[in-house]
Enzyme design. Structure first.
Site, short mmCIF file in Angstrom:
data_model
loop_
_atom_site.label_atom_id
_atom_site.label_comp_id
_atom_site.label_asym_id
_atom_site.label_seq_id
_atom_site.Cartn_x
_atom_site.Cartn_y
_atom_site.Cartn_z
N ASN A 162 3.71 1.87 2.78
CA ASN A 162 5.09 1.71 2.29
C ASN A 162 5.91 2.96 2.58
O ASN A 162 7.06 2.88 3.03
CB ASN A 162 5.11 1.47 0.78
CG ASN A 162 4.53 0.13 0.37
OD1 ASN A 162 4.32 -0.73 1.22
ND2 ASN A 162 4.25 -0.04 -0.91
N ASP A 186 7.95 4.34 -3.58
CA ASP A 186 7.54 4.64 -2.20
C ASP A 186 8.77 4.78 -1.30
O ASP A 186 8.79 5.61 -0.39
CB ASP A 186 6.63 3.52 -1.66
CG ASP A 186 5.36 3.38 -2.48
OD1 ASP A 186 4.90 4.40 -3.02
OD2 ASP A 186 4.84 2.26 -2.59
N ASN A 197 6.51 9.82 -10.87
CA ASN A 197 7.37 9.25 -11.90
C ASN A 197 6.98 9.83 -13.26
O ASN A 197 6.02 10.61 -13.36
CB ASN A 197 7.35 7.71 -11.86
CG ASN A 197 6.00 7.12 -12.26
OD1 ASN A 197 5.21 7.77 -12.96
ND2 ASN A 197 5.72 5.92 -11.81
N ASP A 229 13.16 -6.54 -8.30
CA ASP A 229 11.73 -6.19 -8.21
C ASP A 229 11.63 -4.69 -7.94
O ASP A 229 12.17 -4.21 -6.94
CB ASP A 229 11.11 -7.01 -7.06
CG ASP A 229 9.64 -6.71 -6.84
OD1 ASP A 229 9.06 -5.95 -7.65
OD2 ASP A 229 9.07 -7.22 -5.86
N GLY A 289 0.87 -1.18 0.00
CA GLY A 289 0.00 0.00 0.00
C GLY A 289 0.90 1.22 0.00
O GLY A 289 1.84 1.30 0.80
N THR A 294 10.85 11.17 -10.65
CA THR A 294 11.75 10.01 -10.62
C THR A 294 11.76 9.39 -12.01
O THR A 294 10.72 9.29 -12.67
CB THR A 294 11.30 8.98 -9.56
OG1 THR A 294 9.95 8.58 -9.85
CG2 THR A 294 11.35 9.56 -8.15
N LEU A 295 12.97 9.00 -12.45
CA LEU A 295 13.13 8.58 -13.84
C LEU A 295 13.64 7.14 -13.95
O LEU A 295 14.32 6.79 -14.92
CB LEU A 295 14.11 9.53 -14.54
CG LEU A 295 13.72 11.02 -14.52
CD1 LEU A 295 14.89 11.90 -14.94
CD2 LEU A 295 12.52 11.27 -15.43
O1 RIB Z 1 3.72 1.37 -4.87
C1 RIB Z 1 3.62 -0.02 -4.65
C2 RIB Z 1 2.33 -0.33 -3.98
O2 RIB Z 1 1.27 0.00 -4.85
C3 RIB Z 1 2.14 -1.77 -3.63
O3 RIB Z 1 2.63 -2.11 -2.35
C4 RIB Z 1 0.64 -1.96 -3.77
O4 RIB Z 1 0.00 -2.24 -2.59
C5 RIB Z 1 0.12 -0.69 -4.43
O5 RIB Z 1 -0.49 0.12 -3.52
#
Ligand code: RIB
Length: 304
Positions: free
Chosen positions: A45, A253, A181, A247, A41, A220-221
Site C-alpha cells: 500500500n 498507508d 497513529n 472506509d 498489505g 497521525t490523529l
Molecule cells: O493498513 C491497511 C492494511 O493492513 C490492509 O491493506 C491489510 O492488508 C493490512 O496489512
C-alpha cells in the site's frame, strides 16, 4: 551514482473486505452480505501511494505462487512500482480479513503467509536507494537488519510502526523518521517508555521517542489531523480536512507513502505533511486500500 529510488520493504496481502454494521466483539459473529477482494498489505500500500504521488519506488517483499500473488504484483506494476525485488515462495500469499463498519472504521486480521519468508539476506544493493521505508508486518529480524544496513550506508530510514508490536532494541537508533497513529504510539510508549500510572500527552510521548534516535516523530490523529515533533525541537500540527468517510482502510498507508514521495523530492516537512494529510483524507472517501489511493494530480487539486 545518483540515488533516486525509494525502497519499500514490507508486506503484501490480498484484502478480503466485508462491510458490517458494527465490528465484531470477542466471541461475536457478525454477518455481511458479501466480501470483495482488493490489493493491500502495509508495504505494498505504501509503495503504491508513494508511486502515485510521484515517487520512484521499488518494492521488496514476498508473495506465494498463486493467483493472489500475481494480482498483487500487477497492482504494484500498474502504479509504476518496480517489482524486480518481489520474491515468489511456496507459502500462500498474505491475506487480510477486514471488517469495515458503517462509520468507516475497520478491524483487521492478517494471515502473514509468504510475508514471513522475507529474510535479512534479501535486501538488495542499496547504491541507488535514497530512502528506505519499513513497516512492522514483516519478520522483525529483517526489519532490524534492513534498518541497520541502510543507516550504516547513510540512507534515511522511515519506519511506520504499524501494526503495533514491541520493537527490537536498537531499531529506533537507526530510524530517521518514525510515523504511527495514536494507538501505535500508546503501545510503543507503554512498552518502552512509560512508568505504570503515568499518562503522557501525545507531544510528550513524541518528544520522548525523539530522544531514542529518530530525528522526526509523526503521529497521525485520524479526524484531528497529525502532529510532528523534530529533534531540533520544532512542533508542527496539521489539521484534518473534512471529508465524507467511507472506509479508513489504507488511509495511514496513504499518508506514509505520500509523505515519503514529497520528502524524497526535497519538499519541506510542513508541506509534505499537508500533502500526506490531504491524500489520506481523499483515501477515506473511497473503499479499499490500494483502490482508494490518490494520484499526484488529485492531491494537488485537493490541496488547492
Ligand atoms: O493498513 C491497511 C492494511 O493492513 C490492509 O491493506 C491489510 O492488508 C493490512 O496489512
Amino acid at each position: 551514482m545518483k540515488k533516486t529510488t525509494i525502497l519499500v520493504a514490507g508486506s503484501l496481502n490480498m484484502d478480503f473486505m466485508m462491510r458490517v454494521e458494527h465490528l465484531a466483539q470477542s466471541g461475536e459473529t457478525v454477518l455481511s452480505p458479501r466480501y470483495t477482494l482488493s490489493p493491500g498489505g502495509k508495504g505494498a500500500n505504501q509503495a503504491v501511494a508513494c508511486a502515485r504521488a510521484g515517487g520512484t519506488v521499488a518494492m521488496l517483499g514476498a508473495v506465494g505462487r498463486d493467483v493472489y500473488g500475481e494480482s498483487l504484483r500487477s497492482s504494484l506494476h500498474s502504479s509504476g512500482v518496480d517489482t524486480q525485488y518481489l520474491l515468489e515462495v511456496t507459502d500462500h500469499t498474505g491475506a487480510a480479513f477486514i471488517g469495515v463498519a458503517a462509520d468507516g472504521e475497520n478491524s483487521i486480521l492478517v494471515a502473514s503467509g509468504a510475508n514471513l519468508a522475507l529474510h535479512p539476506q534479501h535486501l538488495p544493493d542499496l547504491s541507488r536507494v535514497s530512502h528506505l521505508l519499513l513497516q512492522l508486518e514483516s519478520p522483525m529480524v529483517s526489519v532490524l537488519s534492513y534498518a541497520k544496513r541502510a543507516h550504516q550506508e547513510g540512507i534515511p530510514v522511515i519506519l511506520n510502526a504499524a501494526p503495533a508490536r514491541p520493537l527490537e532494541p536498537g531499531l529506533l537508533g537507526c530510524v530517521h523518521t518514525l510515523i504511527m497513529n495514536e494507538g501505535e504510539l500508546e503501545h510503543l510508549t507503554q512498552t518502552s517508555l512509560e512508568a505504570p500510572g503515568t499518562a503522557l500527552t501525545v507531544l510528550a510521548k513524541a518528544r520522548a521517542l525523539v530522544k531514542q534516535g529518530p530525528r522526526v516523530v509523526i503521529v497521525t490523529l485520524g479526524s484531528q489531523g497529525c502532529i510532528a515533533y523534530t529533534a531540533e525541537g520544532t512542533t508542527l500540527a496539521v489539521p484534518s480536512l473534512p471529508v465524507e468517510v467511507v472506509d479508513t482502510t489504507g488511509a495511514g498507508d496513504t499518508f506514509v507513502g505520500i509523505l515519503v514521495a514529497y520528502l524524497a523530492r526535497g519538499v519541506g516537512l510542513a508541506q509534505a505533511l499537508h500533502a500526506a494529510n490531504a491524500g489520506a483524507a481523499l483515501a477515506c472517501t473511497r473503499a479499499g486500500a490500494q483502490p482508494s489511493m490518490p494520484s499526484l494530480l488529485e492531491i494537488e487539486a485537493f490541496l488547492k
